[in-house]
Design an enzyme around this catalytic site. Sequence first.
Site, PDB file in Angstrom:
ATOM      1  N   ASN A  92      43.617 -29.296  73.909  1.00  0.00           N
ATOM      2  CA  ASN A  92      43.051 -30.618  73.611  1.00  0.00           C
ATOM      3  C   ASN A  92      41.810 -30.553  72.727  1.00  0.00           C
ATOM      4  OD1 ASN A  92      42.216 -33.562  74.334  1.00  0.00           O
ATOM      5  ND2 ASN A  92      40.491 -32.302  75.015  1.00  0.00           N
ATOM      6  N   SER A 144      47.770 -35.810  66.595  1.00  0.00           N
ATOM      7  CA  SER A 144      47.211 -37.130  66.277  1.00  0.00           C
ATOM      8  C   SER A 144      48.204 -37.902  65.423  1.00  0.00           C
ATOM      9  CB  SER A 144      45.912 -36.960  65.484  1.00  0.00           C
ATOM     10  OG  SER A 144      45.530 -38.202  64.905  1.00  0.00           O
ATOM     11  N   TYR A 157      41.497 -32.732  58.894  1.00  0.00           N
ATOM     12  CA  TYR A 157      41.948 -33.104  60.249  1.00  0.00           C
ATOM     13  C   TYR A 157      43.461 -33.312  60.275  1.00  0.00           C
ATOM     14  CZ  TYR A 157      41.917 -35.801  64.648  1.00  0.00           C
ATOM     15  OH  TYR A 157      42.142 -36.268  65.926  1.00  0.00           O
ATOM     16  N   ILE A 190      42.002 -43.974  70.071  1.00  0.00           N
ATOM     17  CA  ILE A 190      41.623 -43.930  71.486  1.00  0.00           C
ATOM     18  C   ILE A 190      40.103 -44.052  71.604  1.00  0.00           C
ATOM     19  CG2 ILE A 190      41.857 -42.627  73.651  1.00  0.00           C
ATOM     20  CD1 ILE A 190      44.571 -43.279  72.290  1.00  0.00           C
TER      21      ILE A 190
HETATM   22  P1  NDP Z   1      35.689 -35.961  72.184  1.00  0.00           P
HETATM   23  O1  NDP Z   1      34.843 -35.678  71.006  1.00  0.00           O
HETATM   24  O2  NDP Z   1      35.407 -37.154  73.017  1.00  0.00           O
HETATM   25  O3  NDP Z   1      35.716 -34.673  73.152  1.00  0.00           O
HETATM   26  C1  NDP Z   1      36.002 -33.413  72.591  1.00  0.00           C
HETATM   27  C2  NDP Z   1      36.110 -32.376  73.679  1.00  0.00           C
HETATM   28  O4  NDP Z   1      36.480 -31.141  73.045  1.00  0.00           O
HETATM   29  C3  NDP Z   1      34.813 -32.124  74.408  1.00  0.00           C
HETATM   30  O5  NDP Z   1      35.119 -31.772  75.750  1.00  0.00           O
HETATM   31  C4  NDP Z   1      34.235 -30.924  73.659  1.00  0.00           C
HETATM   32  O6  NDP Z   1      33.394 -30.096  74.455  1.00  0.00           O
HETATM   33  C5  NDP Z   1      35.496 -30.160  73.319  1.00  0.00           C
HETATM   34  N1  NDP Z   1      35.331 -29.301  72.177  1.00  0.00           N
HETATM   35  C6  NDP Z   1      35.028 -29.648  70.900  1.00  0.00           C
HETATM   36  N2  NDP Z   1      34.970 -28.551  70.141  1.00  0.00           N
HETATM   37  C7  NDP Z   1      35.219 -27.505  70.940  1.00  0.00           C
HETATM   38  C8  NDP Z   1      35.301 -26.116  70.747  1.00  0.00           C
HETATM   39  N3  NDP Z   1      35.092 -25.547  69.547  1.00  0.00           N
HETATM   40  N4  NDP Z   1      35.597 -25.322  71.808  1.00  0.00           N
HETATM   41  C9  NDP Z   1      35.810 -25.861  73.025  1.00  0.00           C
HETATM   42  N5  NDP Z   1      35.751 -27.171  73.276  1.00  0.00           N
HETATM   43  C10 NDP Z   1      35.462 -27.978  72.239  1.00  0.00           C
HETATM   44  O7  NDP Z   1      37.194 -36.010  71.616  1.00  0.00           O
HETATM   45  P2  NDP Z   1      38.458 -36.878  72.090  1.00  0.00           P
HETATM   46  O8  NDP Z   1      38.552 -36.874  73.550  1.00  0.00           O
HETATM   47  O9  NDP Z   1      38.453 -38.154  71.346  1.00  0.00           O
HETATM   48  O10 NDP Z   1      39.644 -36.015  71.457  1.00  0.00           O
HETATM   49  C11 NDP Z   1      40.379 -35.048  72.216  1.00  0.00           C
HETATM   50  C12 NDP Z   1      41.556 -34.568  71.388  1.00  0.00           C
HETATM   51  O11 NDP Z   1      42.379 -35.689  71.045  1.00  0.00           O
HETATM   52  C13 NDP Z   1      41.163 -33.929  70.056  1.00  0.00           C
HETATM   53  O12 NDP Z   1      42.025 -32.868  69.757  1.00  0.00           O
HETATM   54  C14 NDP Z   1      41.348 -35.056  69.065  1.00  0.00           C
HETATM   55  O13 NDP Z   1      41.583 -34.583  67.772  1.00  0.00           O
HETATM   56  C15 NDP Z   1      42.566 -35.740  69.652  1.00  0.00           C
HETATM   57  N6  NDP Z   1      42.724 -37.115  69.216  1.00  0.00           N
HETATM   58  C16 NDP Z   1      41.758 -38.069  69.481  1.00  0.00           C
HETATM   59  C17 NDP Z   1      41.938 -39.369  69.049  1.00  0.00           C
HETATM   60  C18 NDP Z   1      40.935 -40.449  69.303  1.00  0.00           C
HETATM   61  O14 NDP Z   1      41.151 -41.570  68.779  1.00  0.00           O
HETATM   62  N7  NDP Z   1      39.882 -40.226  70.095  1.00  0.00           N
HETATM   63  C19 NDP Z   1      43.136 -39.755  68.291  1.00  0.00           C
HETATM   64  C20 NDP Z   1      44.071 -38.684  68.075  1.00  0.00           C
HETATM   65  C21 NDP Z   1      43.869 -37.426  68.531  1.00  0.00           C
HETATM   66  P3  NDP Z   1      31.771 -30.396  74.538  1.00  0.00           P
HETATM   67  O15 NDP Z   1      31.653 -31.593  75.455  1.00  0.00           O
HETATM   68  O16 NDP Z   1      31.192 -29.178  75.141  1.00  0.00           O
HETATM   69  O17 NDP Z   1      31.331 -30.674  73.141  1.00  0.00           O
END
Ligand code: NDP
Length: 249
Positions: A92, A144, A157, A190
């Site tokens: 994720n 996505s 992305y 989302i």
């Molecule tokens: P957020 O930015 O809200 O959360 C991201 C999460 O990923 C956090 O827990 C963060 O940890 C962790 N993270 C980021 N970089 C790293 C890394 N290098 N190593 C380990 N952990 C990492 O993102 P979303 O919840 O919105 O997105 C989650 C997934 O869903 C992603 O892959 C995103 O691309 C995908 N997505 C999201 C959409 C949206 O509209 N929100 C739409 C389509 C896909 P920490 O808290 O420590 O920074």
Amino acid sequence: MTLDLSGKTALVTGGTRGIGRAIVEALAEAGAKVAFTYRSSSDAADALKAELEANGVECLAIQGDAADTAHAGEAVQAVIDAWGSIDVLVNNAGITRDTLMIRMSEDDWDIVLDTNLKSVFNFCKAAYRPMMKQRGGSVINISSVVGVTGNAGQANYAASKAGIIGFTKSLARELGGRGVRANVVAPGFISTDMTAGLSDDVKDVMSTSIPLKRPGNPEDIASAVTFLASDAAAYITGHTLHVDGGMAM
Ligand code: NDP
């Protein structure tokens, strides 16, 4: 139908916030023991671990960069050391570095591809042999809508998210004979920290263009992931499940 993951173990990358956190909570609610990784949000990680343990859920919180190959190996090994197997892997963790191609730097490209796509390779590679030996497992990779449709300002992305789809289909073909399934969930728009920074105008335009006329919630994604993780999806592999209110049909 009740989705039952009792006795299963799961590892979710990027579990501290947004979609990842909702996935961790949903898998735990379905009965799984859940490990999650995070990059820097230690307070959020501690709070989530405490919340799960207060509900009687066995949980591991593992800090590291998902783009780091050694970290992925250690995280998978930690799950196996603690619980003896890795049954569900959810990739994720993801980031954006949005800008038009004309301004996109090599660094913008590398960090997004490493965090979003190389991380999927890292964790799948680490879980490959254990799942093969177990003769079972479910891998769910978070792509996505943009990986299917493309989006101006998101070439890095979109490439990473499209790459996840081809990667997952290949994994499904390699591991199907061993009882391991690999699927993709492709979220639309989302409400999370990732999209919180968009202007109200952009959010309004996006919401009105979605057939279901609202942004999705992290829980909308988590329930699709829980389904694919469970035996209710036992005959589904190599599939991309769009959870986007109809954006990409
Ligand atoms: P957020 O930015 O809200 O959360 C991201 C999460 O990923 C956090 O827990 C963060 O940890 C962790 N993270 C980021 N970089 C790293 C890394 N290098 N190593 C380990 N952990 C990492 O993102 P979303 O919840 O919105 O997105 C989650 C997934 O869903 C992603 O892959 C995103 O691309 C995908 N997505 C999201 C959409 C949206 O509209 N929100 C739409 C389509 C896909 P920490 O808290 O420590 O920074």
